[in-house]
Design a protein around this motif. Structure first.
Motif, PDB file in Angstrom:
ATOM      1  N   PRO A 198       0.805  -1.231   0.000  1.00  0.00           N
ATOM      2  CA  PRO A 198       0.000   0.000   0.000  1.00  0.00           C
ATOM      3  C   PRO A 198       0.831   1.271   0.000  1.00  0.00           C
ATOM      4  N   VAL A 199       0.472   2.193  -0.874  1.00  0.00           N
ATOM      5  CA  VAL A 199       1.217   3.446  -0.993  1.00  0.00           C
ATOM      6  C   VAL A 199       1.103   4.266   0.292  1.00  0.00           C
ATOM      7  N   THR A 200      -0.027   4.128   1.013  1.00  0.00           N
ATOM      8  CA  THR A 200      -0.163   4.864   2.268  1.00  0.00           C
ATOM      9  C   THR A 200       0.915   4.453   3.268  1.00  0.00           C
ATOM     10  N   LEU A 201       1.288   3.181   3.257  1.00  0.00           N
ATOM     11  CA  LEU A 201       2.323   2.703   4.182  1.00  0.00           C
ATOM     12  C   LEU A 201       3.691   3.258   3.809  1.00  0.00           C
ATOM     13  N   VAL A 202       3.905   3.476   2.537  1.00  0.00           N
ATOM     14  CA  VAL A 202       5.149   4.108   2.079  1.00  0.00           C
ATOM     15  C   VAL A 202       5.204   5.541   2.595  1.00  0.00           C
ATOM     16  N   GLU A 203       4.100   6.275   2.440  1.00  0.00           N
ATOM     17  CA  GLU A 203       4.035   7.663   2.894  1.00  0.00           C
ATOM     18  C   GLU A 203       4.256   7.772   4.400  1.00  0.00           C
ATOM     19  N   GLN A 204       3.659   6.859   5.127  1.00  0.00           N
ATOM     20  CA  GLN A 204       3.759   6.890   6.582  1.00  0.00           C
ATOM     21  C   GLN A 204       5.188   6.629   7.063  1.00  0.00           C
ATOM     22  N   GLN A 205       5.884   5.753   6.386  1.00  0.00           N
ATOM     23  CA  GLN A 205       7.271   5.493   6.769  1.00  0.00           C
ATOM     24  C   GLN A 205       8.159   6.703   6.494  1.00  0.00           C
ATOM     25  N   ALA A 206       7.859   7.443   5.426  1.00  0.00           N
ATOM     26  CA  ALA A 206       8.629   8.655   5.135  1.00  0.00           C
ATOM     27  C   ALA A 206       8.499   9.665   6.267  1.00  0.00           C
ATOM     28  N   ASN A 207       7.366   9.631   6.960  1.00  0.00           N
ATOM     29  CA  ASN A 207       7.129  10.543   8.074  1.00  0.00           C
ATOM     30  C   ASN A 207       7.799  10.078   9.363  1.00  0.00           C
ATOM     31  N   GLY A 208       8.371   8.883   9.332  1.00  0.00           N
ATOM     32  CA  GLY A 208       9.083   8.379  10.500  1.00  0.00           C
ATOM     33  C   GLY A 208       8.200   7.728  11.541  1.00  0.00           C
ATOM     34  N   ILE A 209       6.953   7.411  11.183  1.00  0.00           N
ATOM     35  CA  ILE A 209       6.030   6.799  12.152  1.00  0.00           C
ATOM     36  C   ILE A 209       6.301   5.300  12.265  1.00  0.00           C
ATOM     37  N   ARG A 210       6.215   4.789  13.466  1.00  0.00           N
ATOM     38  CA  ARG A 210       6.253   3.337  13.653  1.00  0.00           C
ATOM     39  C   ARG A 210       4.917   2.763  13.202  1.00  0.00           C
ATOM     40  N   CYS A 211       4.959   1.649  12.478  1.00  0.00           N
ATOM     41  CA  CYS A 211       3.750   1.084  11.878  1.00  0.00           C
ATOM     42  C   CYS A 211       3.551  -0.362  12.321  1.00  0.00           C
ATOM     43  N   ILE A 212       2.322  -0.703  12.655  1.00  0.00           N
ATOM     44  CA  ILE A 212       1.945  -2.085  12.965  1.00  0.00           C
ATOM     45  C   ILE A 212       0.935  -2.508  11.908  1.00  0.00           C
ATOM     46  N   VAL A 213       1.243  -3.571  11.174  1.00  0.00           N
ATOM     47  CA  VAL A 213       0.387  -3.995  10.064  1.00  0.00           C
ATOM     48  C   VAL A 213       0.110  -5.487  10.168  1.00  0.00           C
ATOM     49  N   SER A 214      -0.927  -5.932   9.484  1.00  0.00           N
ATOM     50  CA  SER A 214      -1.260  -7.355   9.504  1.00  0.00           C
ATOM     51  C   SER A 214      -0.219  -8.149   8.718  1.00  0.00           C
ATOM     52  N   ASP A 215      -0.116  -9.432   9.039  1.00  0.00           N
ATOM     53  CA  ASP A 215       0.884 -10.263   8.368  1.00  0.00           C
ATOM     54  C   ASP A 215       0.482 -10.633   6.945  1.00  0.00           C
ATOM     55  N   SER A 216      -0.646 -10.083   6.465  1.00  0.00           N
ATOM     56  CA  SER A 216      -1.019 -10.281   5.058  1.00  0.00           C
ATOM     57  C   SER A 216      -0.320  -9.266   4.155  1.00  0.00           C
ATOM     58  N   VAL A 217       0.224  -8.203   4.741  1.00  0.00           N
ATOM     59  CA  VAL A 217       0.920  -7.174   3.964  1.00  0.00           C
ATOM     60  C   VAL A 217       2.287  -7.705   3.556  1.00  0.00           C
ATOM     61  N   SER A 218       2.669  -7.417   2.319  1.00  0.00           N
ATOM     62  CA  SER A 218       3.958  -7.886   1.806  1.00  0.00           C
ATOM     63  C   SER A 218       5.109  -7.401   2.678  1.00  0.00           C
ATOM     64  N   ARG A 219       6.050  -8.308   2.981  1.00  0.00           N
ATOM     65  CA  ARG A 219       7.226  -7.942   3.782  1.00  0.00           C
ATOM     66  C   ARG A 219       8.087  -6.893   3.067  1.00  0.00           C
ATOM     67  N   GLU A 220       7.917  -6.770   1.761  1.00  0.00           N
ATOM     68  CA  GLU A 220       8.625  -5.733   1.006  1.00  0.00           C
ATOM     69  C   GLU A 220       8.235  -4.336   1.475  1.00  0.00           C
ATOM     70  N   ALA A 221       7.089  -4.236   2.163  1.00  0.00           N
ATOM     71  CA  ALA A 221       6.607  -2.940   2.620  1.00  0.00           C
ATOM     72  C   ALA A 221       7.479  -2.365   3.736  1.00  0.00           C
ATOM     73  N   ASN A 222       8.262  -3.213   4.383  1.00  0.00           N
ATOM     74  CA  ASN A 222       9.122  -2.735   5.473  1.00  0.00           C
ATOM     75  C   ASN A 222      10.403  -2.148   4.887  1.00  0.00           C
ATOM     76  N   ILE A 223      10.285  -0.980   4.318  1.00  0.00           N
ATOM     77  CA  ILE A 223      11.394  -0.327   3.630  1.00  0.00           C
ATOM     78  C   ILE A 223      12.420   0.199   4.631  1.00  0.00           C
ATOM     79  N   THR A 224      11.935   0.623   5.789  1.00  0.00           N
ATOM     80  CA  THR A 224      12.766   1.354   6.735  1.00  0.00           C
ATOM     81  C   THR A 224      13.183   0.568   7.969  1.00  0.00           C
ATOM     82  N   GLY A 225      12.543  -0.581   8.199  1.00  0.00           N
ATOM     83  CA  GLY A 225      12.832  -1.341   9.411  1.00  0.00           C
ATOM     84  C   GLY A 225      11.963  -0.945  10.585  1.00  0.00           C
TER      85      GLY A 225
END
Length: 327
Positions: free
Chosen positions: A237-264
């Protein structure tokens, strides 16, 4: 098609583009295909680029084929569908008509194309627009009257897949431990009324904000402390990309692609309300200085990984040129 904002319409028109709104309805499917075919044929387009989540995009592919458009590109954005049987039934005509295969992630590509080759083009964003802003954080939290609260945020259409109802259960558990937790839900959709009703029934009205669909999501991201995304299925999801750019810690379901963890800074959890509440509760409050540094570090990683809009748009432009010349 979703409703287009005036800002988006203006941006397309300033760039010399044209906007055609054609309603996709199962009751008027033949009319939809005929209208779409007419637009494509009259426009003389070199390529048609279709964004979708399942093989039901064969409808758009068929319109492009009948309009004699040689390049028919599908861009996969999810990893599941509400209509799995129809998805499988349409596989044969889908593969016959689709000759350009793109995906937002490896998982989304494997879902749509199986063993066939495809190209991943990242959901690029304007990273600078989503950088953390301390002043905006203070302003928005004051506007909400939640200056001293821990604000949990969610951005997405209210749908069964986005699973906002789950977040209300998580909030209820957290509030039993600490009354300072708040939840902000950004978006509109068919499930909004039922989620609102649940909030009222549980007596959480003063702790949950429904913003509706807003053009300035980035302002609210600054105010949030943690992002929650309990979707049943997602691509990247593009929203998750935007949120990581803001430096927010994110908790997501395990159905989301692990590729989404761009920042750790993304945690993946199965959909258990107690586990989510524990994870939220374990995240310690941070200073604005830490958040600012994390945002800067995250943006740097995202640019390196191809998630900046400049690099993703260049990749798409190169892809268009290569596939058009190749056919």
């Amino acid at each position: 098609i979703n409703e287009l904002s005036d800002d988006y319409k203006s941006m397309v028109q300033r760039a010399g583009g044209k906007i055609y709104v054609i309603r996709r309805s199962s009751k008027k499917l033949l009319s939809y295909v005929a209208q779409l075919q007419r637009v494509i044929a009259n426009g003389g387009y070199d390529a048609v680029h279709i964004h979708g989540n399942s093989h039901t995009v064969v409808i758009e592919l068929l319109a492009a084929y009948w309009a004699k458009c040689k390049v028919r590109i599908v861009h996969s954005h999810s990893t599941s569908t509400k209509f799995p049987i129809i998805h499988r039934v349409l596989a044969l005509p889908f593969y016959k008509l689709c000759n350009g295969r793109l995906a937002c992630s490896e998982k989304a590509g494997a879902w749509m194309y199986g063993k066939k080759s495809y190209r991943v083009i990242r959901n690029g964003i304007n990273t600078s627009s989503f950088a953390f802003n301390k002043e905006e954080r203070l302003t928005v939290r004051k506007e909400l009257g939640w200056e001293e609260c821990v604000i949990l945020g969610h951005v997405g259409d209210f749908s069964l897949n986005k699973n906002q109802s789950f977040l209300i259960d998580v909030l209820q558990i957290l509030r039993n431990k600490d009354i300072n937790y708040r939840l902000a839900l950004i978006g509109e959709g068919e499930q909004k009324s039922s989620v609102k009703q649940k909030v009222e029934q549980l007596g959480l009205t003063d702790s949950v904000l429904f913003t509706g669909k807003i053009p300035n999501v980035y302002r609210y991201l600054n105010a949030f402390d943690i992002i929650l995304m309990p979707s049943f299925h997602e691509g990247l999801p593009v929203t998750l990309v935007e949120q990581q750019a803001n430096g927010i810690r994110c908790i997501v379901s395990d159905s989301v692609s692990r590729e989404a963890n761009i920042t750790g800074y993304v945690s993946f959890l199965p959909l258990d309300v107690n586990d989510w509440a524990k994870e939220v509760y374990s995240i310690e409050a941070e200073t604005d200085k830490n958040r600012c540094k994390r945002s800067c570090d995250s943006i740097h990683k995202m640019i390196e990984s191809g998630y900046d809009v400049k690099s993703s748009s260049q990749a798409l432009n190169d892809y268009y040129n290569n596939i058009i010349l190749g056919l």
